[in-house]
Design a protein around this motif. Sequence first.
Motif, PDB file in Angstrom:
ATOM      1  N   TYR A   8       0.928  -8.406  13.778  1.00  0.00           N
ATOM      2  CA  TYR A   8      -0.212  -8.919  14.544  1.00  0.00           C
ATOM      3  C   TYR A   8      -1.478  -8.611  13.770  1.00  0.00           C
ATOM      4  O   TYR A   8      -1.544  -7.592  13.079  1.00  0.00           O
ATOM      5  N   THR A   9      -2.483  -9.443  13.945  1.00  0.00           N
ATOM      6  CA  THR A   9      -3.760  -9.134  13.311  1.00  0.00           C
ATOM      7  C   THR A   9      -4.445  -8.044  14.130  1.00  0.00           C
ATOM      8  O   THR A   9      -4.229  -7.938  15.339  1.00  0.00           O
ATOM      9  N   GLY A  10      -5.272  -7.270  13.458  1.00  0.00           N
ATOM     10  CA  GLY A  10      -6.053  -6.256  14.167  1.00  0.00           C
ATOM     11  C   GLY A  10      -7.332  -6.879  14.692  1.00  0.00           C
ATOM     12  O   GLY A  10      -7.416  -8.112  14.834  1.00  0.00           O
ATOM     13  N   PRO A  11      -8.371  -6.059  14.950  1.00  0.00           N
ATOM     14  CA  PRO A  11      -9.626  -6.577  15.499  1.00  0.00           C
ATOM     15  C   PRO A  11     -10.298  -7.626  14.601  1.00  0.00           C
ATOM     16  O   PRO A  11     -11.043  -8.470  15.095  1.00  0.00           O
ATOM     17  N   ASP A  12     -10.026  -7.596  13.284  1.00  0.00           N
ATOM     18  CA  ASP A  12     -10.671  -8.579  12.393  1.00  0.00           C
ATOM     19  C   ASP A  12     -10.049  -9.973  12.518  1.00  0.00           C
ATOM     20  O   ASP A  12     -10.582 -10.951  11.980  1.00  0.00           O
ATOM     21  N   GLY A  13      -8.931 -10.093  13.199  1.00  0.00           N
ATOM     22  CA  GLY A  13      -8.303 -11.404  13.396  1.00  0.00           C
ATOM     23  C   GLY A  13      -7.687 -11.994  12.132  1.00  0.00           C
ATOM     24  O   GLY A  13      -7.381 -13.185  12.086  1.00  0.00           O
ATOM     25  N   LYS A  14      -7.520 -11.149  11.099  1.00  0.00           N
ATOM     26  CA  LYS A  14      -6.977 -11.649   9.823  1.00  0.00           C
ATOM     27  C   LYS A  14      -5.761 -10.843   9.408  1.00  0.00           C
ATOM     28  O   LYS A  14      -5.729  -9.633   9.585  1.00  0.00           O
ATOM     29  N   PHE A  15      -4.786 -11.554   8.828  1.00  0.00           N
ATOM     30  CA  PHE A  15      -3.634 -10.851   8.265  1.00  0.00           C
ATOM     31  C   PHE A  15      -3.994 -10.383   6.866  1.00  0.00           C
ATOM     32  O   PHE A  15      -4.627 -11.118   6.097  1.00  0.00           O
ATOM     33  N   GLY A  16      -3.567  -9.175   6.511  1.00  0.00           N
ATOM     34  CA  GLY A  16      -3.801  -8.684   5.162  1.00  0.00           C
ATOM     35  C   GLY A  16      -2.855  -9.331   4.163  1.00  0.00           C
ATOM     36  O   GLY A  16      -1.818  -9.878   4.544  1.00  0.00           O
ATOM     37  N   VAL A  17      -3.225  -9.239   2.887  1.00  0.00           N
ATOM     38  CA  VAL A  17      -2.397  -9.801   1.817  1.00  0.00           C
ATOM     39  C   VAL A  17      -1.108  -8.972   1.697  1.00  0.00           C
ATOM     40  O   VAL A  17      -1.122  -7.761   1.900  1.00  0.00           O
ATOM     41  N   THR A  18      -0.007  -9.661   1.381  1.00  0.00           N
ATOM     42  CA  THR A  18       1.252  -8.933   1.183  1.00  0.00           C
ATOM     43  C   THR A  18       1.784  -9.193  -0.223  1.00  0.00           C
ATOM     44  O   THR A  18       1.420 -10.194  -0.859  1.00  0.00           O
ATOM     45  N   GLY A  19       2.621  -8.309  -0.694  1.00  0.00           N
ATOM     46  CA  GLY A  19       3.252  -8.491  -2.002  1.00  0.00           C
ATOM     47  C   GLY A  19       4.574  -7.760  -2.024  1.00  0.00           C
ATOM     48  O   GLY A  19       4.694  -6.684  -1.421  1.00  0.00           O
ATOM     49  N   PRO A  20       5.582  -8.327  -2.723  1.00  0.00           N
ATOM     50  CA  PRO A  20       6.911  -7.697  -2.724  1.00  0.00           C
ATOM     51  C   PRO A  20       6.882  -6.261  -3.247  1.00  0.00           C
ATOM     52  O   PRO A  20       7.657  -5.422  -2.791  1.00  0.00           O
ATOM     53  N   LYS A  21       5.952  -5.956  -4.172  1.00  0.00           N
ATOM     54  CA  LYS A  21       5.978  -4.600  -4.757  1.00  0.00           C
ATOM     55  C   LYS A  21       5.532  -3.520  -3.763  1.00  0.00           C
ATOM     56  O   LYS A  21       5.758  -2.340  -3.990  1.00  0.00           O
ATOM     57  N   PHE A  22       4.884  -3.957  -2.664  1.00  0.00           N
ATOM     58  CA  PHE A  22       4.431  -2.957  -1.684  1.00  0.00           C
ATOM     59  C   PHE A  22       5.465  -2.717  -0.578  1.00  0.00           C
ATOM     60  O   PHE A  22       5.274  -1.864   0.280  1.00  0.00           O
ATOM     61  N   ILE A  23       6.536  -3.533  -0.609  1.00  0.00           N
ATOM     62  CA  ILE A  23       7.534  -3.399   0.471  1.00  0.00           C
ATOM     63  C   ILE A  23       8.199  -2.029   0.418  1.00  0.00           C
ATOM     64  O   ILE A  23       8.656  -1.598  -0.639  1.00  0.00           O
ATOM     65  N   SER A  24       8.200  -1.350   1.570  1.00  0.00           N
ATOM     66  CA  SER A  24       8.885  -0.067   1.658  1.00  0.00           C
ATOM     67  C   SER A  24       9.351   0.114   3.098  1.00  0.00           C
ATOM     68  O   SER A  24       8.548   0.417   3.981  1.00  0.00           O
ATOM     69  N   ASP A  25      10.633  -0.122   3.316  1.00  0.00           N
ATOM     70  CA  ASP A  25      11.160   0.018   4.679  1.00  0.00           C
ATOM     71  C   ASP A  25      11.057   1.469   5.140  1.00  0.00           C
ATOM     72  O   ASP A  25      10.672   1.748   6.265  1.00  0.00           O
TER      73      ASP A  25
END
Length: 258
Positions: free
Chosen positions: A129-146
């Motif tokens: 979900y978006t936070g108060p800014d109403g925007k989704f942050g950028v994602t990248g495969p290298k940041f994935i960490s379950d």
Amino acid sequence: MLPGLILILLTLASCALFVIRPVWFPLAVTPDALAFDRQFLRTLWISGLLFIALQLLLAWSVLRKRTNSPGSRSNGHFRLEASWTALAVVLFLTLSITGSRSWAKVAVTAPEKETIEVYAHQFAWHFRYTGPDGKFGVTGPKFISDAGGNPFGIDPDDKAGRDDIVSATLRIPAGREVLLLLHSRDVIHDFFVRELRTKQDIVPGMEIPLNIRVDRPGTYEIACAELCGLGHSQMRGVLLAMDPNDYAAWKRAQETQR
Ligand SMILES: [Cu+2]
């Protein structure tokens, strides 16, 4: 004689299944699900009545035939065959057109409503979900960490992503239109909720929109309906349709936690 009677019995037994309904669909909780059910019943009634009529006709002709009679020869009847073929075509097209109208409403409705990202991966669901800014942050495969609590791979340096809310349960406000954006990390999955009568494939590399509006608050099971690997059968999630005030309170609580 016997084959004719067996045919009649089989026809009656098949009809009884639909009258008694020992197994039937779960409750439909969206206007689209109700439209699908109406379309299903329309098709069932038409094909059911035709089925009964044709089975009885067949039984009648079997019963009428005497075992030792030579039987009459037939070279076909062109006009009769042409008319029932044409009738079948008209029936099929009519049902297809009415059915596609119900479907078109689900896939093409204007966005600009609560938008939630659905992220499927072997073998779990996550929701953002978006936070108060109403925007989704950028994602990248290298940041994935379950293990590190970042299944989406939100870039920690992107300001827009810092207030994003990630949840393992899909919470939505009941009675409101919600736009789901479906994503897959690895292979093809399928978002399926029985009460929504909706199955939508999720293809890696694509963002697939799905509009839903659940009118009845409650807890519904999300199942993956596409065989996606060894853990496929355990790939379940929860859809929680909440009272809109409770939903807003939940979101606020998530926001203040950050
Ligand atoms: Cu799956």
